[in-house]
Design a protein around this motif. Structure first.
Motif, PDB file in Angstrom:
ATOM      1  N   ILE A  95       0.850  -1.186   0.000  1.00 30.90           N
ATOM      2  CA  ILE A  95       0.000   0.000   0.000  1.00 30.90           C
ATOM      3  C   ILE A  95       0.890   1.242   0.000  1.00 30.90           C
ATOM      4  CG2 ILE A  95      -1.703   1.327   1.307  1.00 30.90           C
ATOM      5  CD1 ILE A  95      -2.717  -1.287   2.466  1.00 30.90           C
ATOM      6  N   ASP A  96       0.774   2.053  -1.038  1.00 29.07           N
ATOM      7  CA  ASP A  96       1.524   3.310  -1.063  1.00 29.07           C
ATOM      8  C   ASP A  96       0.791   4.316  -0.177  1.00 29.07           C
ATOM      9  OD1 ASP A  96       1.917   6.151  -2.830  1.00 29.07           O
ATOM     10  OD2 ASP A  96       3.687   4.953  -2.345  1.00 29.07           O
ATOM     11  N   PRO A  97       1.448   4.852   0.840  1.00 32.70           N
ATOM     12  CA  PRO A  97       0.767   5.757   1.772  1.00 32.70           C
ATOM     13  C   PRO A  97       0.194   7.004   1.112  1.00 32.70           C
ATOM     14  CG  PRO A  97       2.863   5.049   2.673  1.00 32.70           C
ATOM     15  CD  PRO A  97       2.812   4.567   1.266  1.00 32.70           C
ATOM     16  N   THR A  98       0.885   7.555   0.128  1.00 32.12           N
ATOM     17  CA  THR A  98       0.406   8.766  -0.522  1.00 32.12           C
ATOM     18  C   THR A  98      -0.862   8.495  -1.325  1.00 32.12           C
ATOM     19  OG1 THR A  98       2.679   9.544  -0.647  1.00 32.12           O
ATOM     20  CG2 THR A  98       1.061  10.683  -2.014  1.00 32.12           C
ATOM     21  N   VAL A  99      -0.893   7.402  -2.054  1.00 30.64           N
ATOM     22  CA  VAL A  99      -2.085   7.060  -2.837  1.00 30.64           C
ATOM     23  C   VAL A  99      -3.253   6.759  -1.904  1.00 30.64           C
ATOM     24  CG1 VAL A  99      -3.054   5.414  -4.477  1.00 30.64           C
ATOM     25  CG2 VAL A  99      -0.739   6.259  -4.795  1.00 30.64           C
ATOM     26  N   ALA A 100      -2.999   6.060  -0.824  1.00 29.16           N
ATOM     27  CA  ALA A 100      -4.067   5.780   0.140  1.00 29.16           C
ATOM     28  C   ALA A 100      -4.613   7.079   0.735  1.00 29.16           C
ATOM     29  CB  ALA A 100      -3.545   4.864   1.246  1.00 29.16           C
ATOM     30  N   GLY A 101      -3.730   8.017   1.048  1.00 34.19           N
ATOM     31  CA  GLY A 101      -4.167   9.306   1.573  1.00 34.19           C
ATOM     32  C   GLY A 101      -4.971  10.098   0.566  1.00 34.19           C
ATOM     33  N   LEU A 102      -4.551  10.091  -0.697  1.00 39.78           N
ATOM     34  CA  LEU A 102      -5.294  10.808  -1.731  1.00 39.78           C
ATOM     35  C   LEU A 102      -6.677  10.212  -1.957  1.00 39.78           C
ATOM     36  CD1 LEU A 102      -2.506  11.484  -4.371  1.00 39.78           C
ATOM     37  CD2 LEU A 102      -3.787  13.187  -3.072  1.00 39.78           C
ATOM     38  N   ILE A 103      -6.765   8.895  -1.981  1.00 39.57           N
ATOM     39  CA  ILE A 103      -8.067   8.239  -2.177  1.00 39.57           C
ATOM     40  C   ILE A 103      -8.997   8.561  -1.013  1.00 39.57           C
ATOM     41  CG2 ILE A 103      -9.202   5.979  -2.259  1.00 39.57           C
ATOM     42  CD1 ILE A 103      -6.747   4.997  -3.856  1.00 39.57           C
ATOM     43  N   THR A 104      -8.486   8.508   0.192  1.00 35.55           N
ATOM     44  CA  THR A 104      -9.295   8.824   1.362  1.00 35.55           C
ATOM     45  C   THR A 104      -9.684  10.298   1.384  1.00 35.55           C
ATOM     46  OG1 THR A 104      -8.092   7.122   2.562  1.00 35.55           O
ATOM     47  CG2 THR A 104      -9.418   8.624   3.868  1.00 35.55           C
ATOM     48  N   SER A 105      -8.788  11.156   0.945  1.00 34.19           N
ATOM     49  CA  SER A 105      -9.073  12.583   0.882  1.00 34.19           C
ATOM     50  C   SER A 105     -10.223  12.872  -0.081  1.00 34.19           C
ATOM     51  CB  SER A 105      -7.804  13.319   0.454  1.00 34.19           C
ATOM     52  OG  SER A 105      -8.032  14.687   0.322  1.00 34.19           O
ATOM     53  N   VAL A 106     -10.185  12.262  -1.246  1.00 34.91           N
ATOM     54  CA  VAL A 106     -11.260  12.437  -2.232  1.00 34.91           C
ATOM     55  C   VAL A 106     -12.573  11.886  -1.693  1.00 34.91           C
ATOM     56  CG1 VAL A 106     -12.056  11.713  -4.519  1.00 34.91           C
ATOM     57  CG2 VAL A 106      -9.705  12.472  -4.205  1.00 34.91           C
ATOM     58  N   ALA A 107     -12.520  10.714  -1.070  1.00 28.94           N
ATOM     59  CA  ALA A 107     -13.741  10.108  -0.539  1.00 28.94           C
ATOM     60  C   ALA A 107     -14.354  10.966   0.566  1.00 28.94           C
ATOM     61  CB  ALA A 107     -13.430   8.708  -0.010  1.00 28.94           C
ATOM     62  N   ALA A 108     -13.539  11.492   1.451  1.00 26.74           N
ATOM     63  CA  ALA A 108     -14.050  12.335   2.536  1.00 26.74           C
ATOM     64  C   ALA A 108     -14.641  13.629   1.986  1.00 26.74           C
ATOM     65  CB  ALA A 108     -12.947  12.643   3.539  1.00 26.74           C
ATOM     66  N   PHE A 109     -13.989  14.222   0.991  1.00 26.78           N
ATOM     67  CA  PHE A 109     -14.500  15.451   0.390  1.00 26.78           C
ATOM     68  C   PHE A 109     -15.892  15.229  -0.180  1.00 26.78           C
ATOM     69  CE2 PHE A 109     -15.101  18.593  -2.887  1.00 26.78           C
ATOM     70  CZ  PHE A 109     -14.553  19.740  -2.350  1.00 26.78           C
ATOM     71  N   PHE A 110     -16.042  14.195  -0.994  1.00 30.24           N
ATOM     72  CA  PHE A 110     -17.338  13.966  -1.629  1.00 30.24           C
ATOM     73  C   PHE A 110     -18.387  13.448  -0.651  1.00 30.24           C
ATOM     74  CE2 PHE A 110     -14.849  14.106  -5.580  1.00 30.24           C
ATOM     75  CZ  PHE A 110     -15.579  15.106  -6.209  1.00 30.24           C
ATOM     76  N   LEU A 111     -17.981  12.757   0.388  1.00 29.91           N
ATOM     77  CA  LEU A 111     -18.934  12.324   1.402  1.00 29.91           C
ATOM     78  C   LEU A 111     -19.532  13.518   2.121  1.00 29.91           C
ATOM     79  CD1 LEU A 111     -20.220   9.985   3.043  1.00 29.91           C
ATOM     80  CD2 LEU A 111     -18.298  10.230   4.606  1.00 29.91           C
ATOM     81  N   VAL A 112     -18.698  14.425   2.579  1.00 29.73           N
ATOM     82  CA  VAL A 112     -19.202  15.624   3.266  1.00 29.73           C
ATOM     83  C   VAL A 112     -19.965  16.515   2.296  1.00 29.73           C
ATOM     84  CG1 VAL A 112     -18.512  17.700   4.525  1.00 29.73           C
ATOM     85  CG2 VAL A 112     -17.414  15.524   5.025  1.00 29.73           C
ATOM     86  N   PHE A 113     -19.502  16.611   1.064  1.00 30.77           N
ATOM     87  CA  PHE A 113     -20.193  17.411   0.058  1.00 30.77           C
ATOM     88  C   PHE A 113     -21.602  16.877  -0.186  1.00 30.77           C
ATOM     89  CE2 PHE A 113     -21.214  18.524  -4.360  1.00 30.77           C
ATOM     90  CZ  PHE A 113     -21.037  19.891  -4.321  1.00 30.77           C
ATOM     91  N   SER A 114     -21.732  15.572  -0.323  1.00 29.55           N
ATOM     92  CA  SER A 114     -23.056  14.998  -0.593  1.00 29.55           C
ATOM     93  C   SER A 114     -23.955  15.033   0.640  1.00 29.55           C
ATOM     94  CB  SER A 114     -22.928  13.566  -1.116  1.00 29.55           C
ATOM     95  OG  SER A 114     -22.359  12.734  -0.139  1.00 29.55           O
ATOM     96  N   LEU A 115     -23.389  14.918   1.829  1.00 27.45           N
ATOM     97  CA  LEU A 115     -24.208  14.995   3.037  1.00 27.45           C
ATOM     98  C   LEU A 115     -24.708  16.412   3.290  1.00 27.45           C
ATOM     99  CD1 LEU A 115     -22.247  12.690   5.500  1.00 27.45           C
ATOM    100  CD2 LEU A 115     -24.423  12.228   4.382  1.00 27.45           C
ATOM    101  N   ARG A 116     -23.909  17.393   2.966  1.00 24.15           N
ATOM    102  CA  ARG A 116     -24.305  18.788   3.187  1.00 24.15           C
ATOM    103  C   ARG A 116     -25.233  19.308   2.095  1.00 24.15           C
ATOM    104  NH1 ARG A 116     -20.214  22.934   3.601  1.00 24.15           N
ATOM    105  NH2 ARG A 116     -21.864  24.129   4.549  1.00 24.15           N
ATOM    106  N   ARG A 117     -25.052  18.858   0.868  1.00 29.66           N
ATOM    107  CA  ARG A 117     -25.767  19.443  -0.265  1.00 29.66           C
ATOM    108  C   ARG A 117     -26.843  18.542  -0.856  1.00 29.66           C
ATOM    109  NH1 ARG A 117     -23.792  24.451   0.703  1.00 29.66           N
ATOM    110  NH2 ARG A 117     -21.560  24.423   0.631  1.00 29.66           N
ATOM    111  N   GLY A 118     -26.970  17.352  -0.370  1.00 26.14           N
ATOM    112  CA  GLY A 118     -27.929  16.410  -0.964  1.00 26.14           C
ATOM    113  C   GLY A 118     -27.277  15.647  -2.104  1.00 26.14           C
ATOM    114  N   PRO A 119     -28.026  14.795  -2.773  1.00 20.02           N
ATOM    115  CA  PRO A 119     -27.475  14.030  -3.889  1.00 20.02           C
ATOM    116  C   PRO A 119     -26.955  14.937  -4.995  1.00 20.02           C
ATOM    117  CG  PRO A 119     -29.597  13.156  -3.224  1.00 20.02           C
ATOM    118  CD  PRO A 119     -29.384  14.436  -2.456  1.00 20.02           C
ATOM    119  N   PHE A 120     -26.037  14.415  -5.797  1.00 26.16           N
ATOM    120  CA  PHE A 120     -25.385  15.246  -6.810  1.00 26.16           C
ATOM    121  C   PHE A 120     -26.344  15.774  -7.854  1.00 26.16           C
ATOM    122  CE2 PHE A 120     -21.700  12.924  -5.223  1.00 26.16           C
ATOM    123  CZ  PHE A 120     -20.868  14.003  -4.998  1.00 26.16           C
ATOM    124  N   GLY A 121     -27.433  15.096  -8.122  1.00 26.77           N
ATOM    125  CA  GLY A 121     -28.364  15.538  -9.151  1.00 26.77           C
ATOM    126  C   GLY A 121     -29.362  16.584  -8.674  1.00 26.77           C
TER     127      GLY A 121
END
Length: 86
Positions: free
Chosen positions: A58-84
């Motif tokens: 497991i490359d630590p940087t890639v794991a951090g980037l994937i988790t960073s993207v997932a957390a961003f979109f999780l909070v974005f979708s929880l705050r703003r509703g579904p993407f559509g």
């Protein structure tokens, strides 16, 4: 050289998704950026220092980037509703 690699890994994980998200998603806010930053850095540090040698693939940087993207979109979708939705 090891300290420099860790520094640039932290810098990339911390800044990539909040900056890209803010540029392409105008409704994204500080909560998304902070969640992305915290989740990415925590994952990077755990993957680099706390995982046993059997997880060396497991490359630590890639794991951090994937988790960073997932957390961003999780909070974005929880705050703003579904993407559509408006």
């Amino acid at each position: 050289q090891q300290a420099l690699a860790i520094f640039y890994s932290l810098l990339g994980v911390s800044l990539l998704m909040p900056v890209v998200g803010a540029l392409y998603l105008p409704r994204a806010g500080a909560r998304e950026a902070l969640a992305s930053l915290a989740a990415g850095n925590l994952t990077l540090l755990v993957a680099r220092f706390a995982l046993p040698p059997s997880y060396a693939w497991i490359d630590p940087t890639v794991a951090g980037l994937i988790t960073s993207v997932a957390a961003f979109f999780l909070v974005f979708s929880l705050r703003r509703g579904p993407f559509g939705s408006a």
